[in-house]
Design a protein around this motif. Structure first.
Motif, PDB file in Angstrom:
ATOM      1  N   VAL A  33       0.825  -1.191   0.000  1.00  0.00           N
ATOM      2  CA  VAL A  33       0.000   0.000   0.000  1.00  0.00           C
ATOM      3  C   VAL A  33       0.867   1.251   0.000  1.00  0.00           C
ATOM      4  CG1 VAL A  33      -1.718   1.303   1.299  1.00  0.00           C
ATOM      5  CG2 VAL A  33      -1.885  -1.178   1.160  1.00  0.00           C
ATOM      6  N   SER A  34       1.955   1.255   0.752  1.00  0.00           N
ATOM      7  CA  SER A  34       2.853   2.401   0.786  1.00  0.00           C
ATOM      8  C   SER A  34       4.258   1.922   1.072  1.00  0.00           C
ATOM      9  CB  SER A  34       2.411   3.400   1.862  1.00  0.00           C
ATOM     10  OG  SER A  34       2.654   2.861   3.149  1.00  0.00           O
ATOM     11  N   ALA A 233      -5.710   1.254  -3.713  1.00  0.00           N
ATOM     12  CA  ALA A 233      -4.764   0.533  -2.864  1.00  0.00           C
ATOM     13  C   ALA A 233      -5.489  -0.260  -1.780  1.00  0.00           C
ATOM     14  CB  ALA A 233      -3.782   1.511  -2.226  1.00  0.00           C
ATOM     15  N   GLU A 236      -6.413  -3.646  -2.913  1.00  0.00           N
ATOM     16  CA  GLU A 236      -5.242  -4.453  -3.237  1.00  0.00           C
ATOM     17  C   GLU A 236      -4.573  -5.044  -2.006  1.00  0.00           C
ATOM     18  OE1 GLU A 236      -2.828  -1.686  -5.335  1.00  0.00           O
ATOM     19  OE2 GLU A 236      -4.144  -1.610  -7.096  1.00  0.00           O
ATOM     20  N   ARG A 237      -4.948  -4.587  -0.815  1.00  0.00           N
ATOM     21  CA  ARG A 237      -4.347  -5.107   0.418  1.00  0.00           C
ATOM     22  C   ARG A 237      -4.587  -6.608   0.527  1.00  0.00           C
ATOM     23  NH1 ARG A 237      -5.111  -1.205   5.499  1.00  0.00           N
ATOM     24  NH2 ARG A 237      -5.411  -3.263   6.423  1.00  0.00           N
TER      25      ARG A 237
END
Length: 567
Positions: A33-34, A233, A236-237
């Motif tokens: 995610v980041s 996002a 998508e986790r």
């Protein structure tokens, strides 16, 4: 076991998921995610653990601010949401009431209560956050550009998925989403308190029925969140992907049923009391089809999901054909049923479900218009429920479960039968109502579902936001706006034309408020509304071929679908 929080700082919650195909996952997975990777997924203890647990990581103020910024994702195409005509006094009141209904958990908004009447001394379960009830609230917040509450809701309900709640020593399947949850404050030692999320999977509901539609609504809302905020996002986790898979595995599991439609009990959806919808009700099939299309868009394509994606595609094709072919009725189809032969044992039988022509009610023969049609409420062996169920038909349009021609036919029917389905307050949940001996037998003499009340022909303002044609939607919204705030935003209306406030209706019903606001914003922001609808998928139809391919029967193919498009 309850989800809990207890901390002096604002905590960041990490949701841990156990996938059904756990062998494809390592014991520690970091999401993408980041770059900071503060959100981590832990898989603990193998297959027998509770699927979701919470780990708390305290963040300093700078990191917390960074996380908040990531939650408030702005969609570059979302500018039109913030620019529009000035809100009316009714809309301002609705927004104030909606914000007052917001529920917080550990300092963050996580949903809205079902009803928030300050004079109601016995709220029963209306002080809980229901998944299906929150959906119109979520759409209102998303269209307003406020995505944090929706993101929190999606993650915290995911946290509650698949708990081992039981009824009579029996546990439901893994992947089940709760019908609702409540934030409770629990006393600890030394005068300390903590907040807990207490879910209800149906074990406390009337009839003790598990909510089939909760997981379907959750998937639909997850897609809408991405579409309206641009924050893809989230879907998508790894934990969110796991949640989608668990719901799909539960819905797609093999059983005794021969049909591609979902087999459910009475009371498993918005109509949560006995109303004769057990079997294969249209509402569930339309939401199921929508959730499958959402999942196909959001599932990460990898070796672990190939079989599931293939199963989704196959089910979409079969379900689409099944509903379009067997649930659709118009004047031509009713005349065909009227002349059905029965007791046909051949695989090439025309009357495949052994429907007796005598089932065609007198009201239907006089009610069906020359132009238009609709999807019937239910189909089982020797049984066709010819009642018009609004939610199922509207979602057939939204998801393109029906062909373009069928979808247009539904809207034509609503327009032609405006007085019956809209009346003085939109929209009838079903038409017509069960009356007399039929009401006593089918509902069990339910005193709340008396004729033209509640689920039995009552009018529900929350259904407004799902209308799919601008001219009809505007006419219905204008009709509702004149009364809703005067009547203090009731849950539903009674009588054949929706003239009176429901005799047991809660006031300041949140999804009546949110449904009105969402309807107004969708009408004013056509580009945003279009993001939530599905177009016809011809590639999907290419795979949908009737098993009786050697018979003279038509195949459900691209050619047939194209022939039904209105030019």
């Amino acid at each position: 076991m309850l989800a809990t929080c207890q901390t002096n700082k604002r905590p960041h919650y990490v949701i841990a998921g156990v996938p059904s195909n756990i062998k494809n996952f390592s014991t520690f997975v970091e999401t993408s995610v980041s770059d900071k990777n503060f959100e981590r997924i832990y898989v603990q203890g193998g297959l027998n653990v509770k699927p979701l647990a919470v780990e708390k990581i305290d963040l300093d103020e700078g990191v917390a601010k960074d996380q908040e910024d990531r939650i408030k994702v702005e969609n570059p195409e979302n500018e039109s949401v913030k620019v529009g005509k000035e809100e009316s006094e009714v809309e301002k009141e609705a927004w104030r009431l909606l914000r007052n209904a917001v529920v917080t958990y550990c300092g963050s908004p996580v949903g809205t209560v079902a009803a928030n009447d300050p004079n109601d001394k016995l709220p029963l379960n209306y002080d809980q956050v229901f998944i299906r009830d929150f959906v119109p609230s979520a759409f209102a917040f998303l269209l307003k550009g406020e995505g944090e509450i929706v993101r929190n809701f999606l993650l915290h309900t995911l946290q509650l998925q698949s708990w081992e709640k039981t009824v009579d020593c029996y546990s439901p399947g893994q992947g089940l989403m709760p019908a609702s949850f409540k934030v409770r404050t629990v006393a600890l030692d030394d005068n300390k308190f903590e907040e807990v999320l207490d879910p209800d999977f149906g074990e406390s509901a009337i009839g003790r029925v598990a909510p089939v539609d909760s997981g379907l609504w959750w998937i639909i809302l997850l897609r809408a969140y991405g579409k309206l905020t641009g924050d893809y996002a989230l879907q998508e986790r790894v934990d969110v992907q796991t949640g989608i898979k668990l719901i799909l595995n539960l819905c797609l599991s093999d059983g005794f049923d021969m049909f591609p439609s979902l087999l459910v009990t009475d009371g498993s959806c918005m109509i949560d009391r006995r109303m004769g919808i057990h079997g294969h009700p249209l509402e569930i099939q339309a939401l199921f089809y929508s959730a499958l299309r959402c999942s196909r868009e959001m599932l990460a394509l990898d070796d672990g999901s190939k079989n599931l994606v293939r199963a989704v595609n196959n089910r979409l094709s079969a379900l689409s054909f099944h509903i379009r072919e067997y649930y659709w009725v118009d004047l031509k189809k009713i005349n065909e049923i009227y002349r059905y032969k029965t007791e046909e044992y051949s695989t090439e039988a025309t009357n495949k479900f052994n429907i007796y022509p005598e089932q065609i009610s007198g009201w239907l023969m006089h009610w069906i218009p020359e132009e238009g049609g609709y999807f019937i409420g239910n189909l089982q062996p020797a049984h066709m429920d010819f009642r018009f169920f609004t939610l199922g038909n509207l979602w057939s349009i939204v998801s393109s479960l029906g062909t373009p021609k069928q979808n247009e036919g539904i809207l034509n029917l609503i327009e032609a039968k405006w007085d019956d389905l809209i009346g003085q307050m939109p929209l009838k949940i079903c038409y017509p109502a069960l009356e007399s001996e039929e009401w006593r037998i089918i509902t069990g003499s339910d005193p709340k579902n008396t004729p033209w009340s509640y689920h039995n022909g009552g009018s529900w303002p929350t259904l407004l936001w799902q209308m799919g044609r601008n001219d009809l939607a505007k006419k219905a919204i204008d009709s509702a706006e004149k009364r809703l705030h005067v009547d203090r935003w009731p849950e539903y209306y009674d009588t054949r034309n929706g003239k009176f406030i429901g005799k047991q209706a809660r006031l300041y019903q949140t999804w009546s408020i949110a449904g009105f606001l969402t309807s107004k914003m969708l009408l004013e922001n056509q580009e945003m509304a279009s993001l939530l609808f599905w177009e016809e998928d011809y590639d999907l139809l290419e795979n949908c071929v009737c098993a009786l391919s050697n018979s003279s029967r038509k195949k459900c193919s691209r050619r047939l679908a194209k022939s039904q498009i209105l030019v």
